[in-house]
Design an enzyme around this catalytic site. Structure first.
Site, PDB file in Angstrom:
ATOM      1  N   GLY A 276       1.097  -1.533  -0.027  1.00 28.64           N
ATOM      2  CA  GLY A 276       0.113  -0.062   0.280  1.00 28.64           C
ATOM      3  C   GLY A 276       0.943   0.683  -0.127  1.00 28.64           C
ATOM      4  N   SER A 277       0.372   2.119   0.730  1.00 32.22           N
ATOM      5  CA  SER A 277       0.875   3.517   0.253  1.00 32.22           C
ATOM      6  C   SER A 277       2.144   3.597   1.557  1.00 32.22           C
ATOM      7  CB  SER A 277       0.219   4.847   0.862  1.00 32.22           C
ATOM      8  OG  SER A 277      -0.157   4.084   2.206  1.00 32.22           O
ATOM      9  N   THR A 278       3.101   4.318   1.374  1.00 38.77           N
ATOM     10  CA  THR A 278       4.434   4.527   2.350  1.00 38.77           C
ATOM     11  C   THR A 278       3.489   5.503   3.731  1.00 38.77           C
ATOM     12  OG1 THR A 278       5.942   5.368   0.204  1.00 38.77           O
ATOM     13  CG2 THR A 278       6.225   5.494   2.319  1.00 38.77           C
ATOM     14  N   ALA A 279       2.874   6.409   3.962  1.00 33.84           N
ATOM     15  CA  ALA A 279       2.041   6.953   5.091  1.00 33.84           C
ATOM     16  C   ALA A 279       2.053   5.493   5.629  1.00 33.84           C
ATOM     17  CB  ALA A 279       1.310   7.289   4.686  1.00 33.84           C
ATOM     18  N   VAL A 280       0.779   4.901   5.255  1.00 35.30           N
ATOM     19  CA  VAL A 280       0.600   4.131   5.811  1.00 35.30           C
ATOM     20  C   VAL A 280       0.927   2.884   6.653  1.00 35.30           C
ATOM     21  CG1 VAL A 280      -1.305   1.859   6.328  1.00 35.30           C
ATOM     22  CG2 VAL A 280      -1.821   3.763   4.617  1.00 35.30           C
ATOM     23  N   GLY A 281       2.084   2.180   5.584  1.00 36.01           N
ATOM     24  CA  GLY A 281       3.376   1.547   5.875  1.00 36.01           C
ATOM     25  C   GLY A 281       4.665   1.952   6.707  1.00 36.01           C
ATOM     26  N   GLU A 298       6.220  -3.456   0.681  1.00 38.05           N
ATOM     27  CA  GLU A 298       5.393  -3.149  -0.592  1.00 38.05           C
ATOM     28  C   GLU A 298       4.934  -1.373  -0.793  1.00 38.05           C
ATOM     29  OE1 GLU A 298       5.208  -1.757  -4.066  1.00 38.05           O
ATOM     30  OE2 GLU A 298       3.833  -3.331  -4.183  1.00 38.05           O
ATOM     31  N   CYS A 332       0.617  -0.180  -9.120  1.00 39.69           N
ATOM     32  CA  CYS A 332       2.427   0.304  -7.175  1.00 39.69           C
ATOM     33  C   CYS A 332       3.554   0.172  -8.671  1.00 39.69           C
ATOM     34  CB  CYS A 332       2.180  -0.452  -6.720  1.00 39.69           C
ATOM     35  SG  CYS A 332       2.456  -2.309  -7.063  1.00 39.69           S
TER      36      CYS A 332
END
Length: 565
Positions: A276-281, A298, A332
């Site tokens: 998913g997104s970098t922020a949620v990661g 990822e 992605c």
């Protein structure tokens, strides 16, 4: 685009799947999965026959229900519960109990599970693609390529090589330990947790599930709130296949919900996989740190697509458009930054303009359009803001594709394929992940310059390099900071399921897929034993035995060293 092109792609995918079906042993049973409630022309009740209008600017999370609708038409599909923390922990506990039994299963049983799945997928690929299309807005061609072919490749690779890479692996014991045998063993971790995105709902569930189950684990998968309807149907396929091989109930589970659901999953499992997104990661990492749960991330991508002056322009233009527009650009690993050598810049733009001008977007299940809908509500506005920022800073729109007949309730769910020229790195479109059908094209003069431009990004998932000289293309790709590189092709790595997949920098770390991804689902244990037991075994010489050294007053510092080491 020409009407025959999607037909050729579908026919090719169908042909490959039929070939795979021939390789499945005749004793593999078929499974029955109820699909009556997901067929587009099935029964419709008053409850699910209306157009759904999501609340703008407000999350669903306070509703405690995950509302589902077709992005392409805004037709309501139903809802699923947003599970609480206690409910998630209960599901994980049930999976953990089942996993203890499954860990003792043979590879023969696990391969049969894979064959049953493969047989069902091949025989019901149109149904699987239609469900994906309804829930995410992608075309049937995009679903066939991204959902069916990739998943079938994953299964066939595990069938042919999976056991080999999970068996104990002998290692050198070194000179001092010639009398020892050394090896690495791969044991199940327990319960894997996965939080997966909406863009390829079928493959995103099956990808971590296949690796986890084949390596002897249980798995609990939180599907995206934007693809829960399809995810819960795909779960039925997994359940039926597990039941067919006598696997314990609850070994695999699919859960629905929002942030609370995901946080509860992270804190309950033995390994976490997030796509998913970098922020949620980053949120996942913070939560996983509390329990020291290992994670594979990822995350976002802003892949560079490089075209040297000696490349075949007409050929690369076709590949470039596909790399931009597949699944409406919602990939992605999609191509998001185009760098074209100045000597062919005009020729490339001419070719791309001709292709994109013929592309039309519209409701995917009508079969008349090249591109489908944008899945997320209001994302079209985000895409337009990126275009506006580029225009304000000097970029130009070279061409835009067209819309087909759109329902008035779904107009905001579409975005025209757009080619931007005269872009540079001051523009947001060259810095932020767009996740949409936008092709920004920038020119370069030298290989050194384009390498520097490609590395000028906080994302580093993949790249594609095109040149008439394969050696030159490889030299450029080797200097680009990323985890995935394609030489004179785009995203072909993902069809090679023996290869790991993942990035660096803000695109995450760790790998799924391939040998590395399979073993990442395992407890990696090093084991040493005597080679000639019991004829030769380790003995402690008297001078350094603890009791002898104390009695003989050997140097205390040396004595301390022997006791500790």
């Amino acid at each position: 685009m020409a009407f025959w092109w999607p037909l050729i792609v579908l026919a090719f995918a169908y042909g490959i799947c039929r070939f795979l079906l021939m390789l499945i042993p005749p004793n593999v049973p078929s499974i029955d999965v109820d699909a009556s409630d997901v067929l587009a022309h099935g029964k419709e009740t008053e409850e699910n026959s209306f157009i759904y209008i999501p609340p703008r600017g407000r999350s669903q999370q306070s509703d405690k229900k995950v509302q589902c609708y077709e992005p392409a038409t805004m037709k309501y599909l139903g809802y699923f519960p947003a599970l609480s923390t206690s409910e998630v922990k209960e599901r994980v506990a049930l999976s953990r109990k089942a996993q203890k039994t499954w860990a003792q299963s043979s590879f023969k049983v696990r391969r049969q599970f894979l064959r049953i799945l493969l047989k069902y997928i091949i025989e019901h690929q149109e149904l699987i693609c239609e469900v994906s299309s309804r829930d995410t807005g992608k075309t049937m061609v995009d679903a066939s390529l991204g959902e069916i072919m990739t998943t079938c490749e994953k299964i066939t690779w595990l069938l042919s090589e999976g056991e080999r890479w999970l068996k104990p692996e002998n290692r050198s014991s070194g000179r001092a330990m010639l009398h020892k045998v050394s090896r690495v063993e791969f044991h199940p971790l327990g319960v894997i947790g996965a939080i997966v995105p909406w863009n390829y709902p079928f493959h995103n569930i099956f990808n971590p599930m296949l690796a986890a189950v084949f390596s002897g684990n249980g798995i609990v998968i939180k599907v995206s709130e934007h693809a829960s309807w399809s995810g819960c149907f795909y779960f039925r396929i997994i359940q039926a296949a597990l039941a067919a091989v006598g696997a314990p109930e609850n070994l695999v589970d699919v859960i629905t919900g929002f942030v609370e659901t995901g946080e509860a999953l992270v804190s309950s499992v033995d390994k976490m996989i997030f796509v998913g997104s970098t922020a949620v990661g980053k949120m996942i990492m913070r939560n996983a740190a509390e329990t020291l749960t290992p994670v594979t991330l990822e995350l976002g991508g802003k892949d560079a697509f490089i075209i040297c002056e000696d490349a075949d322009v007409s050929h690369v233009a076709q590949v470039a458009v596909r790399g931009t527009l597949q699944s409406s650009g919602q990939n992605c690993a999609g191509a998001e930054r185009f760098y074209v050598h100045k000597d062919i810049y005009t020729a490339f733009i001419t070719q791309v303009t001709k292709i994109v001008k013929s592309v039309s977007a519209g409701p995917p299940l009508t079969g008349r359009y090249d591109m489908g809908a944008i899945c997320l509500q209001e994302h079209s506005e985000t895409l337009q803001s990126l275009v506006n920022d580029a225009l304000d800073k000097g970029a130009e729109i070279a061409v835009r594709g067209s819309f087909g007949h759109l329902g008035e309730d779904a107009v905001d769910q579409y975005f025209p394929p757009t080619v931007l020229i005269n872009v540079n790195h001051t523009m947001k479109i060259m810095k932020e992940e767009a996740f949409g059908p936008i092709m920004p094209i920038m020119q370069f003069s030298t290989d050194e310059e384009v390498i520097k431009l490609a590395n000028d990004s906080r994302y580093a998932l993949g790249c594609a390099v095109f040149s008439g000289s394969q050696r030159r293309a490889k030299q450029i790709a080797s200097q680009i900071q990323c985890g995935v590189a394609a030489i004179n092709d785009f995203a072909s790595n993902y069809m090679c399921q023996s290869l790991p997949f993942g990035g660096v920098k803000d695109s995450g770390f760790g790998r799924f897929a391939g040998i590395e991804g399979l073993r990442a689902c395992c407890l990696v244990k090093s084991v040493v034993e005597d080679r000639f037991w019991p004829l030769i075994k380790t003995k402690i010489p008297k001078p350094i035995q603890a009791s002898s050294s104390l009695n003989n007053n050997i140097n205390p510092s040396f004595d301390s060293f022997c006791i500790r080491y």
